[in-house]
Scaffold this active site. Structure first.
Site, PDB file in Angstrom:
ATOM      1  N   LYS A 131       0.798  -1.242   0.000  1.00  0.00           N
ATOM      2  CA  LYS A 131       0.000   0.000   0.000  1.00  0.00           C
ATOM      3  C   LYS A 131       0.824   1.282   0.000  1.00  0.00           C
ATOM      4  CE  LYS A 131      -3.461  -0.682  -0.585  1.00  0.00           C
ATOM      5  NZ  LYS A 131      -3.879  -1.185  -1.932  1.00  0.00           N
ATOM      6  N   THR A 132       2.046   1.187  -0.415  1.00  0.00           N
ATOM      7  CA  THR A 132       2.877   2.399  -0.443  1.00  0.00           C
ATOM      8  C   THR A 132       3.112   2.918  -1.863  1.00  0.00           C
ATOM      9  OG1 THR A 132       4.840   1.010  -0.487  1.00  0.00           O
ATOM     10  CG2 THR A 132       4.134   1.799   1.669  1.00  0.00           C
ATOM     11  N   GLY A 133       2.565   2.202  -2.854  1.00  0.00           N
ATOM     12  CA  GLY A 133       2.787   2.586  -4.252  1.00  0.00           C
ATOM     13  C   GLY A 133       3.627   1.557  -4.987  1.00  0.00           C
TER      14      GLY A 133
ATOM     15  N   SER B 144      -4.893   3.010   4.184  1.00  0.00           N
ATOM     16  CA  SER B 144      -5.064   2.492   2.819  1.00  0.00           C
ATOM     17  C   SER B 144      -5.268   0.967   2.859  1.00  0.00           C
ATOM     18  CB  SER B 144      -3.827   2.856   1.983  1.00  0.00           C
ATOM     19  OG  SER B 144      -3.812   2.150   0.773  1.00  0.00           O
TER      20      SER B 144
ATOM     21  N   GLY C 246      -5.403   3.567  -6.080  1.00  0.00           N
ATOM     22  CA  GLY C 246      -5.846   4.963  -6.108  1.00  0.00           C
ATOM     23  C   GLY C 246      -7.340   5.015  -5.854  1.00  0.00           C
TER      24      GLY C 246
ATOM     25  N   TYR D 183     -11.832   7.244  -0.982  1.00  0.00           N
ATOM     26  CA  TYR D 183     -12.471   6.970   0.308  1.00  0.00           C
ATOM     27  C   TYR D 183     -12.363   8.216   1.179  1.00  0.00           C
ATOM     28  CZ  TYR D 183      -7.575   5.366   0.758  1.00  0.00           C
ATOM     29  OH  TYR D 183      -6.207   5.261   0.685  1.00  0.00           O
TER      30      TYR D 183
HETATM   31  P1  A3P Z   1      -4.804   3.938  -2.399  1.00  0.00           P
HETATM   32  O1  A3P Z   1      -5.582   3.077  -3.319  1.00  0.00           O
HETATM   33  O2  A3P Z   1      -5.137   3.722  -0.961  1.00  0.00           O
HETATM   34  O3  A3P Z   1      -4.870   5.414  -2.768  1.00  0.00           O
HETATM   35  P2  A3P Z   1       0.300  -0.699  -3.614  1.00  0.00           P
HETATM   36  O4  A3P Z   1       0.423  -0.791  -5.080  1.00  0.00           O
HETATM   37  O5  A3P Z   1       1.620  -0.843  -2.906  1.00  0.00           O
HETATM   38  O6  A3P Z   1      -0.780  -1.576  -3.077  1.00  0.00           O
HETATM   39  O7  A3P Z   1      -0.122   0.792  -3.266  1.00  0.00           O
HETATM   40  C1  A3P Z   1      -1.364   1.332  -3.662  1.00  0.00           C
HETATM   41  C2  A3P Z   1      -1.279   2.831  -3.503  1.00  0.00           C
HETATM   42  O8  A3P Z   1      -0.392   3.369  -4.489  1.00  0.00           O
HETATM   43  C3  A3P Z   1      -2.581   3.535  -3.759  1.00  0.00           C
HETATM   44  O9  A3P Z   1      -3.258   3.563  -2.519  1.00  0.00           O
HETATM   45  C4  A3P Z   1      -2.156   4.910  -4.302  1.00  0.00           C
HETATM   46  O10 A3P Z   1      -2.334   5.945  -3.380  1.00  0.00           O
HETATM   47  C5  A3P Z   1      -0.644   4.766  -4.549  1.00  0.00           C
HETATM   48  N1  A3P Z   1      -0.156   5.240  -5.843  1.00  0.00           N
HETATM   49  C6  A3P Z   1       1.011   5.920  -6.008  1.00  0.00           C
HETATM   50  N2  A3P Z   1       1.194   6.231  -7.290  1.00  0.00           N
HETATM   51  C7  A3P Z   1       0.141   5.732  -7.967  1.00  0.00           C
HETATM   52  C8  A3P Z   1      -0.227   5.755  -9.353  1.00  0.00           C
HETATM   53  N3  A3P Z   1       0.540   6.347 -10.277  1.00  0.00           N
HETATM   54  N4  A3P Z   1      -1.395   5.163  -9.712  1.00  0.00           N
HETATM   55  C9  A3P Z   1      -2.184   4.586  -8.762  1.00  0.00           C
HETATM   56  N5  A3P Z   1      -1.872   4.526  -7.441  1.00  0.00           N
HETATM   57  C10 A3P Z   1      -0.733   5.100  -7.048  1.00  0.00           C
END
Ligand code: A3P
Length: 325
Positions: A57-59, A155, A277, A280
């Site tokens: 959940k960090t991107g 998240s 993304g 919420y």
């Molecule tokens: P949220 O959906 O809570 O906003 P992971 O891939 O590690 O599970 O992390 C998901 C998170 O990546 C998303 O959390 C979102 O905020 C973040 N994120 C960062 N860059 C992004 C991008 N270019 N497109 C979609 N999500 C992105």
């Protein structure tokens, strides 16, 4: 002992050395004795040069997709069973052995210039992962992405709700994070899974026990989200990958998604799916205050660690500690 038939020999061996029941895979090509008995048909080149370890959940998916655009960087094949991630070092897959792991990677066309990698976001906080990764990939580089652990936890909670986790649906975020020993077992378990990965400095110390500081890069996930091209430039430098790939040209901000996406032809974009993304409501102030306190010590330790390592301090970490002091 030498004269026993194989199965009895094994039984005897594990009676004497019970700790060795858990294998620790090493690269067969790093030891001449192993290399000599390694089949001629096999190669040791189908192993990653770097790992993206998470946490979740960090991107990590965004970083994975940006890395995969690079002409010299090749991702593992997607696993059909675990949200595309290989999850070799973190769980039962490890028992399947290194042939199983290597099958997730293509044979590189040029071993010295091709960068194979895999991203498994639960490596970060899995106790055994650094030791196992270092045994097989001692020269690998390790990339971790960090956002404010409070936002990460929130998240993750939203992710569980979106996946219809009954416990997450039943309890508010505040109830999850503030659960205590007298809470129901299912709530306590969710509480732990939600908060434990955010103990960043403890988890990173474990990785640093097995890898040199120069092998580790900590990426600011907030910056990855807002200025991905800049972050990708830093990652290219850290990896020493060539040719230089121009992410400023490859990525574009998609207004309707609200995130950076791959730029395609004719003004089109390719963004991550709906599960990345999500929309919420904002975290309540009550939860924010609780988590600031909860993670305070870990965040202070992280600050010390990053200073010691000479790595830049993420803006969210400065802000967090500034607000909390
Ligand atoms: P949220 O959906 O809570 O906003 P992971 O891939 O590690 O599970 O992390 C998901 C998170 O990546 C998303 O959390 C979102 O905020 C973040 N994120 C960062 N860059 C992004 C991008 N270019 N497109 C979609 N999500 C992105």
């Amino acid at each position: 002992l030498q004269t026993l038939p194989p199965i009895r020999l094994a039984q005897k061996y594990f009676q004497i050395f019970p700790d060795e029941r858990d294998p620790l895979w090493q690269n067969p090509c790093h030891d001449k004795r192993h290399k000599d008995i390694w089949s001629k048909e096999k190669t040791c080149d189908r192993l990653p040069k770097f790992l993206v370890i998470g946490p979740q959940k960090t991107g990590t998916t965004a970083l994975h997709s940006f890395l995969a655009l690079h002409p010299a960087i090749t991702s593992s094949f997607p696993s059909p069973v675990s949200f595309e991630e290989v999850q070799f070092f973190s769980g039962p897959n490890y028992q399947r052995g290194i042939d199983w792991y290597m099958d997730f990677f293509p044979i590189p066309s040029n071993v010295s210039t091709d960068f194979l990698f895999e991203k498994s976001a639960n490596y970060f906080d899995t106790e055994v992962a650094p030791k196992r990764a270092a045994a097989l990939l001692p020269r690998a580089k390790i990339i971790s992405i960090l956002i404010n652990p409070a936002d990460r936890a929130y998240s993750w909670y939203q992710h569980q709700r979106a996946h219809q986790d009954p416990v997450a649906l039943n309890y508010t975020f505040y109830e999850v994070i503030s659960a205590g020993p007298s809470s129901p077992a299912a709530l306590l378990s969710l509480h732990r899974r939600c908060l434990q990965p955010g103990a960043y400095s403890s988890h990173l110390e474990r990785w640093l026990h097995h890898y040199q500081p120069s092998q580790l890069l900590i990426v600011d996930g907030v910056q990855l989200r807002s200025s991905p091209a800049q972050v990708m430039d830093g990652i290219q430098k850290f990896l020493g990958v060539t040719p230089y790939y121009n992410y400023t040209q490859a990525l574009t901000f998609d207004e309707s998604k609200g995130f950076w996406c791959q730029k395609l032809e004719a003004g089109r974009t390719r963004c991550l799916g709906k599960s990345k993304g999500r929309k919420y409501p904002e975290m309540s102030l009550e939860s924010r205050v609780f988590l600031s306190e909860y993670y305070r010590e870990q965040n202070v330790e992280l600050l010390r660690m990053l200073k010691r390592l000479g790595q830049p301090l993420p803006i969210w970490l400065r802000d967090e500690l500034h607000n909390a002091s």
